[in-house]
Structure formats: C-alpha cells, structure tokens
Design a protein around this motif. Structure first.
Motif, mmCIF file in Angstrom:
data_model
loop_
_atom_site.group_PDB
_atom_site.id
_atom_site.type_symbol
_atom_site.label_atom_id
_atom_site.label_comp_id
_atom_site.label_asym_id
_atom_site.label_seq_id
_atom_site.Cartn_x
_atom_site.Cartn_y
_atom_site.Cartn_z
ATOM 1 N N ASN A 42 48.799 50.506 64.211
ATOM 2 C CA ASN A 42 49.597 51.671 63.886
ATOM 3 C C ASN A 42 49.106 52.889 64.656
ATOM 4 O O ASN A 42 47.959 52.965 65.063
ATOM 5 N N VAL A 43 50.034 53.805 64.849
ATOM 6 C CA VAL A 43 49.738 55.143 65.337
ATOM 7 C C VAL A 43 50.194 56.057 64.210
ATOM 8 O O VAL A 43 51.345 55.989 63.781
ATOM 9 N N LEU A 44 49.281 56.867 63.689
ATOM 10 C CA LEU A 44 49.570 57.691 62.520
ATOM 11 C C LEU A 44 49.460 59.165 62.878
ATOM 12 O O LEU A 44 48.423 59.617 63.359
ATOM 13 N N ALA A 45 50.545 59.903 62.641
ATOM 14 C CA ALA A 45 50.527 61.358 62.772
ATOM 15 C C ALA A 45 50.425 61.926 61.364
ATOM 16 O O ALA A 45 51.267 61.642 60.506
ATOM 17 N N SER A 46 49.387 62.698 61.105
ATOM 18 C CA SER A 46 49.126 63.262 59.786
ATOM 19 C C SER A 46 49.052 64.783 59.894
ATOM 20 O O SER A 46 48.373 65.304 60.778
ATOM 21 N N THR A 47 49.738 65.489 58.986
ATOM 22 C CA THR A 47 49.668 66.951 59.018
ATOM 23 C C THR A 47 48.291 67.461 58.637
ATOM 24 O O THR A 47 47.942 68.587 58.955
ATOM 25 N N SER A 48 47.485 66.645 57.972
ATOM 26 C CA SER A 48 46.145 67.088 57.579
ATOM 27 C C SER A 48 45.057 66.639 58.541
ATOM 28 O O SER A 48 44.059 67.328 58.719
ATOM 29 N N ASP A 49 45.213 65.479 59.213
ATOM 30 C CA ASP A 49 44.133 64.931 60.035
ATOM 31 C C ASP A 49 44.460 64.774 61.518
ATOM 32 O O ASP A 49 43.588 64.383 62.286
ATOM 33 N N GLY A 50 45.689 65.021 61.936
ATOM 34 C CA GLY A 50 46.049 64.879 63.346
ATOM 35 C C GLY A 50 46.612 63.505 63.654
ATOM 36 O O GLY A 50 47.280 62.895 62.830
ATOM 37 N N VAL A 51 46.325 62.995 64.850
ATOM 38 C CA VAL A 51 46.860 61.708 65.302
ATOM 39 C C VAL A 51 45.720 60.702 65.405
ATOM 40 O O VAL A 51 44.667 61.005 65.952
ATOM 41 N N GLY A 52 45.976 59.504 64.869
ATOM 42 C CA GLY A 52 44.969 58.455 64.915
ATOM 43 C C GLY A 52 45.593 57.103 65.205
ATOM 44 O O GLY A 52 46.815 56.947 65.161
ATOM 45 N N ILE A 53 44.739 56.126 65.480
ATOM 46 C CA ILE A 53 45.190 54.754 65.701
ATOM 47 C C ILE A 53 44.446 53.839 64.743
ATOM 48 O O ILE A 53 43.330 54.151 64.320
ATOM 49 N N GLY A 54 45.081 52.728 64.380
ATOM 50 C CA GLY A 54 44.421 51.850 63.427
ATOM 51 C C GLY A 54 45.045 50.484 63.333
ATOM 52 O O GLY A 54 45.895 50.104 64.135
ATOM 53 N N ILE A 55 44.615 49.748 62.315
ATOM 54 C CA ILE A 55 45.139 48.415 62.027
ATOM 55 C C ILE A 55 45.776 48.438 60.647
ATOM 56 O O ILE A 55 45.425 49.259 59.789
ATOM 57 N N HIS A 56 46.712 47.526 60.451
ATOM 58 C CA HIS A 56 47.473 47.502 59.206
ATOM 59 C C HIS A 56 47.805 46.050 58.870
ATOM 60 O O HIS A 56 48.170 45.275 59.754
ATOM 61 N N GLY A 57 47.674 45.696 57.601
ATOM 62 C CA GLY A 57 48.011 44.351 57.163
ATOM 63 C C GLY A 57 48.901 44.386 55.936
ATOM 64 O O GLY A 57 48.868 45.332 55.162
ATOM 65 N N ARG A 58 49.708 43.351 55.775
ATOM 66 C CA ARG A 58 50.604 43.268 54.619
ATOM 67 C C ARG A 58 50.742 41.822 54.184
ATOM 68 O O ARG A 58 50.816 40.914 54.997
ATOM 69 N N ALA A 59 50.797 41.627 52.885
ATOM 70 C CA ALA A 59 51.185 40.351 52.293
ATOM 71 C C ALA A 59 52.441 40.628 51.488
ATOM 72 O O ALA A 59 52.489 41.579 50.708
ATOM 73 N N ALA A 60 53.484 39.840 51.701
ATOM 74 C CA ALA A 60 54.758 40.032 51.004
ATOM 75 C C ALA A 60 55.140 38.753 50.276
ATOM 76 O O ALA A 60 55.078 37.663 50.848
ATOM 77 N N ILE A 61 55.513 38.908 49.031
ATOM 78 C CA ILE A 61 55.937 37.786 48.200
ATOM 79 C C ILE A 61 57.440 37.892 47.994
ATOM 80 O O ILE A 61 57.916 38.859 47.392
ATOM 81 N N PRO A 62 58.209 36.931 48.515
ATOM 82 C CA PRO A 62 59.666 36.987 48.335
ATOM 83 C C PRO A 62 60.061 36.774 46.865
ATOM 84 O O PRO A 62 59.538 35.893 46.193
ATOM 85 N N VAL A 63 60.975 37.610 46.400
ATOM 86 C CA VAL A 63 61.572 37.428 45.078
ATOM 87 C C VAL A 63 62.831 36.588 45.243
ATOM 88 O O VAL A 63 63.099 35.689 44.460
ATOM 89 N N ASN A 64 63.605 36.904 46.278
ATOM 90 C CA ASN A 64 64.762 36.101 46.672
ATOM 91 C C ASN A 64 64.948 36.270 48.176
ATOM 92 O O ASN A 64 64.052 36.785 48.846
ATOM 93 N N SER A 65 66.086 35.888 48.719
ATOM 94 C CA SER A 65 66.254 35.916 50.174
ATOM 95 C C SER A 65 66.306 37.330 50.753
ATOM 96 O O SER A 65 66.095 37.502 51.952
#
Length: 173
Positions: free
Chosen positions: A45-68
C-alpha cells in the motif's frame, strides 16, 4: 493516545472481529449448499495521511464468504513513513473489519467495502478508531487474482478527525 489506551482499543477490536467472524462462519455454513473456503490477500500500500504524511507498507486480508456476493474481511496493515530517513521514520498499524460486496461481473470483479478499524501510529499523532468505505477490483488469473483498491478512512481522534487515503495492490489466493 497513550500506549495502554491503544492496546485496549486493539484488544476490543480483535474481540469484536473474532465474535463477528465466528457468527458469520456459523451462518455461512448453513446459508450455502457448498462449503466456501476463505480467501487471503497480500499486497502493498501507499498511504497518504493528513497526520503523518505519505508512507509505504504491506497489507493482508482474510475474507470469509457469506454467499456469492457478500464476504466478511479482517485486515491488518503496517505502513512506514520513511521518506525523511531512518532517524525520522515512524510507523502505523491499521487493523480493520469490513463487509465486502462483490458487484456482478465476469473475470473482473468490482467490489465495495466498508467497516471499522483503528489507526495506531508510533509518531506524535494521536490515532484512534476509524470508519472506512472503499472500492476495488480483482482480476481473475487462474486460481489467483490480482487486486487494486482505494479505501479512504476517517480517523476519529480525541479532539479532531484526520483522513487516511490508502491505495493498495496485490494478490488474492
């Protein structure tokens, strides 16, 4: 925000996410005829924050389907605000819980998402709970997908609000 308050907030969010995920797992197994497995995403990710400026990072997600078309997602990201050099670098941790709605499509799935989370910086900025609402697209390439998304968030600090604008991209497997 003090460190103990941030830890307390993180624990509450983790408990809520765990309870919500457990409830969804129970509903999803009875709501669909076939068992649907969770999906995992990992990206940058590239994150623009009004409090901290611009940064770069990593992001992960787990998603559980409820339906299609509906999934429940749990995210975690770490962003480094490193463009001022190592001595001035700061970092932010941003867990989220999201509802993800996939819009009808073919091999390109557009989705919208919204939910709650926290913005926990190591800098002088305060951080706090967040509300987010975003849009993304996943491109199917076999069993894996490539995704990109924009997921703006409002950070609710003690006496004011801040804004975060992350642009994320990566793979879903």
């Amino acid at each position: 925000m003090s460190c103990s308050r941030l830890i307390s907030l993180s624990r509450r969010l983790a408990l809520i996410a765990g309870l919500f995920g457990t409830a969804v797992l129970g509903v999803s197994s009875t709501a669909t005829a076939q068992a649907v497995s969770p999906r995992y995403g990992l990206g940058f990710n590239v994150l623009a924050s009004t409090s901290d400026g611009v940064g770069i990072g990593i992001h992960g997600r787990a998603a559980i389907p409820v339906n299609s078309n509906l999934s429940i997602g749990g995210d975690v990201g770490v962003t480094g605000f490193i463009f001022g050099g190592r001595d001035d670098a700061s970092y932010a941790f941003d867990p989220q819980v999201s509802l993800i709605i996939t819009l009808p499509g073919t091999d390109r799935a557009t989705y919208v998402m919204g939910g709650v989370g926290a913005y926990i910086p190591t800098s002088e900025s305060e951080g706090g709970p967040t509300l987010h609402f975003g849009i993304g697209r996943a491109q199917l390439i076999g069993e894996t997908s490539v995704y990109y998304e924009l997921d703006p968030a409002i950070v609710i600090e003690k006496s004011e609000i801040q804004f975060n604008l992350p642009l994320r991209f990566g793979i879903i497997f």
